[in-house]
Write a protein that holds these residues in place. Structure first.
Motif, PDB file in Angstrom:
ATOM      1  N   PHE A  25       0.739  -1.233   0.063  1.00  0.00           N
ATOM      2  CA  PHE A  25      -0.079  -0.172   0.055  1.00  0.00           C
ATOM      3  C   PHE A  25       0.893   1.281  -0.027  1.00  0.00           C
ATOM      4  O   PHE A  25       0.740   2.164  -0.718  1.00  0.00           O
ATOM      5  N   LEU A  26       2.033   1.357   0.810  1.00  0.00           N
ATOM      6  CA  LEU A  26       2.830   2.343   0.917  1.00  0.00           C
ATOM      7  C   LEU A  26       3.673   2.539  -0.339  1.00  0.00           C
ATOM      8  O   LEU A  26       3.864   3.618  -0.754  1.00  0.00           O
ATOM      9  N   ARG A  27       3.945   1.564  -1.048  1.00  0.00           N
ATOM     10  CA  ARG A  27       4.898   1.616  -2.170  1.00  0.00           C
ATOM     11  C   ARG A  27       3.981   2.153  -3.437  1.00  0.00           C
ATOM     12  O   ARG A  27       4.369   2.791  -4.105  1.00  0.00           O
ATOM     13  N   GLY A  28       2.572   1.695  -3.441  1.00  0.00           N
ATOM     14  CA  GLY A  28       1.691   2.210  -4.637  1.00  0.00           C
ATOM     15  C   GLY A  28       2.405   1.446  -5.897  1.00  0.00           C
ATOM     16  O   GLY A  28       2.620   0.247  -5.940  1.00  0.00           O
ATOM     17  N   SER A  29       2.330   2.388  -6.794  1.00  0.00           N
ATOM     18  CA  SER A  29       3.148   1.840  -8.299  1.00  0.00           C
ATOM     19  C   SER A  29       4.596   2.001  -8.278  1.00  0.00           C
ATOM     20  O   SER A  29       5.132   1.925  -9.191  1.00  0.00           O
ATOM     21  N   LEU A  30       5.059   2.700  -7.130  1.00  0.00           N
ATOM     22  CA  LEU A  30       6.593   2.969  -7.224  1.00  0.00           C
ATOM     23  C   LEU A  30       7.503   1.696  -7.026  1.00  0.00           C
ATOM     24  O   LEU A  30       7.075   0.973  -5.874  1.00  0.00           O
ATOM     25  N   LYS A  31       8.533   1.542  -7.694  1.00  0.00           N
ATOM     26  CA  LYS A  31       9.463   0.326  -7.508  1.00  0.00           C
ATOM     27  C   LYS A  31      10.705   0.533  -7.534  1.00  0.00           C
ATOM     28  O   LYS A  31      11.173   1.703  -8.420  1.00  0.00           O
ATOM     29  N   GLY A  32      11.389  -0.195  -6.741  1.00  0.00           N
ATOM     30  CA  GLY A  32      12.977   0.058  -7.003  1.00  0.00           C
ATOM     31  C   GLY A  32      13.607   1.580  -6.530  1.00  0.00           C
ATOM     32  O   GLY A  32      13.100   2.109  -5.455  1.00  0.00           O
ATOM     33  N   ALA A  33      14.132   2.093  -7.427  1.00  0.00           N
ATOM     34  CA  ALA A  33      14.882   3.597  -7.152  1.00  0.00           C
ATOM     35  C   ALA A  33      13.625   4.657  -7.029  1.00  0.00           C
ATOM     36  O   ALA A  33      13.953   5.670  -6.469  1.00  0.00           O
ATOM     37  N   GLU A  34      12.585   4.507  -7.566  1.00  0.00           N
ATOM     38  CA  GLU A  34      11.447   5.400  -7.615  1.00  0.00           C
ATOM     39  C   GLU A  34      11.090   5.259  -6.102  1.00  0.00           C
ATOM     40  O   GLU A  34      10.902   6.646  -5.422  1.00  0.00           O
ATOM     41  N   TYR A  35      11.115   4.330  -5.369  1.00  0.00           N
ATOM     42  CA  TYR A  35      10.335   4.258  -4.211  1.00  0.00           C
ATOM     43  C   TYR A  35      11.499   4.746  -3.298  1.00  0.00           C
ATOM     44  O   TYR A  35      11.278   5.507  -2.216  1.00  0.00           O
ATOM     45  N   THR A  36      12.694   4.396  -3.361  1.00  0.00           N
ATOM     46  CA  THR A  36      13.748   4.989  -2.444  1.00  0.00           C
ATOM     47  C   THR A  36      13.725   6.578  -2.516  1.00  0.00           C
ATOM     48  O   THR A  36      13.813   7.064  -1.643  1.00  0.00           O
ATOM     49  N   TRP A  37      13.576   7.147  -3.868  1.00  0.00           N
ATOM     50  CA  TRP A  37      13.844   8.638  -3.957  1.00  0.00           C
ATOM     51  C   TRP A  37      12.675   9.225  -3.291  1.00  0.00           C
ATOM     52  O   TRP A  37      12.545  10.118  -2.767  1.00  0.00           O
ATOM     53  N   ALA A  38      11.560   8.348  -3.460  1.00  0.00           N
ATOM     54  CA  ALA A  38      10.196   9.104  -2.693  1.00  0.00           C
ATOM     55  C   ALA A  38      10.379   9.035  -1.351  1.00  0.00           C
ATOM     56  O   ALA A  38      10.282   9.986  -0.550  1.00  0.00           O
TER      57      ALA A  38
END
Length: 304
Positions: free
Chosen positions: A22-35
């Motif tokens: 739920f917290l990640r949503g559609s973000l994966k990998g480096a996108e989630y880290t930057w978020a």
């Protein structure tokens, strides 16, 4: 027994997995880290400078004995009267003048723009220097106002800041003079956003002058005017600079408002909990105002 234990152990894992997804949503990998890298500093700032001060302040002012002591203080009773007068006159006179002046500055011509530039200067000047200048201008012995009265009309000026009502009047007038230009600009922007077609149609139908203002302009500005009034009331409840630098709460603590009384209790007499209680006593008025303002901003559209 074994199957039950496996299910029980698996539930937290499933819940953690669902929460992470739920917290990640559609973000994966480096996108989630930057978020996360961008969000964490904002959360830290919010907790440090917003959440913690509010919670700590509520805790400091949570004892009922503080309010019994506060309400029994004659200085607080005078302060409540001052605050009510400050709000009633400061907000309503200021907003009414801003509404009228916004219509004046709608006039075409270069001279109107020049007057608007001059009119905005009191708001553009820093508050502290402005109010300190007003304080010394009203000095009863060598202030500019009394010297001007004596030289021009041979009149002995009053000691403006040595009387409760003249000092409180000076505070209210100073606030109106300082902040009327700001709200005038807001309402002027609202007037300018009214479509030309509406104004032209109103003129054709004979709605000009006062009639045009009553039946066309003000109904279209009503929501904006209400929102500005609510915001001005909230801002004024927390105002400290005007009273502190113009009258200093004097004479004899007779011109304090809740903001300056809180500072006086917290620092001058070294009772920080009593100072917080003085400020928090305004919450029964602030909370409904904020609720009405948020509902107005969410559900009502400013019709321009």
């Amino acid at each position: 027994m074994d199957s039950t234990s496996v299910v029980d152990v698996g539930r937290p894992v499933v819940r953690r997995g669902m929460l992470s997804q739920f917290l990640r949503g559609s973000l994966k990998g480096a996108e989630y880290t930057w978020a996360v890298a961008f969000v964490v500093p904002y959360i830290a700032v919010f907790v440090t400078f917003v959440a913690y001060p509010i919670v700590y302040g509520v805790w400091m002012g949570s004892e009922a004995s503080l309010y019994r002591e506060l309400f029994a203080d004659p200085i607080y009773q005078t302060t409540v009267v001052n605050t009510v007068l400050y709000l009633a006159l400061g907000v309503n006179v200021k907003m009414f003048l801003a509404l009228l002046l916004s219509g004046f500055f709608m006039r075409p011509g270069w001279w109107t723009k020049l007057l608007l530039l001059i009119f905005v200067l009191p708001w553009a000047v820093p508050q502290v220097s402005t109010f300190v200048s007003i304080h010394w201008m009203l000095n009863g012995e060598w202030g500019f106002l009394n010297n001007a009265l004596y030289k021009l009309f041979h009149i002995e000026g009053a000691h403006w800041l040595n009387d409760r009502w003249t000092a409180l009047g000076a505070v209210i007038v100073s606030h109106i003079w300082k902040w009327t230009p700001f709200w005038t600009l807001i309402l002027l922007a609202g007037r300018m956003a009214i479509p030309l077609e509406i104004r032209d149609t109103a003129r054709v139908d004979g709605a000009t002058g006062v009639r045009g203002f009553v039946y066309i302009t003000f109904p279209l500005l009503a929501n904006l005017y209400l929102i500005c009034t609510l915001l001005s009331t909230v801002f004024l409840l927390g105002d400290f600079n005007t009273v502190y630098f113009v009258s200093g709460g004097g004479p004899a603590n007779l011109t304090h408002v809740l903001g300056t009384l809180g500072i006086r209790n917290a620092f001058d007499i070294a009772q920080p909990r009593l100072g917080v209680a003085a400020v928090m006593s305004a919450l029964p008025l602030v909370i409904p105002l904020v609720i009405v303002l948020m509902r107005k901003l969410r559900t009502a559209e400013v019709q321009l």
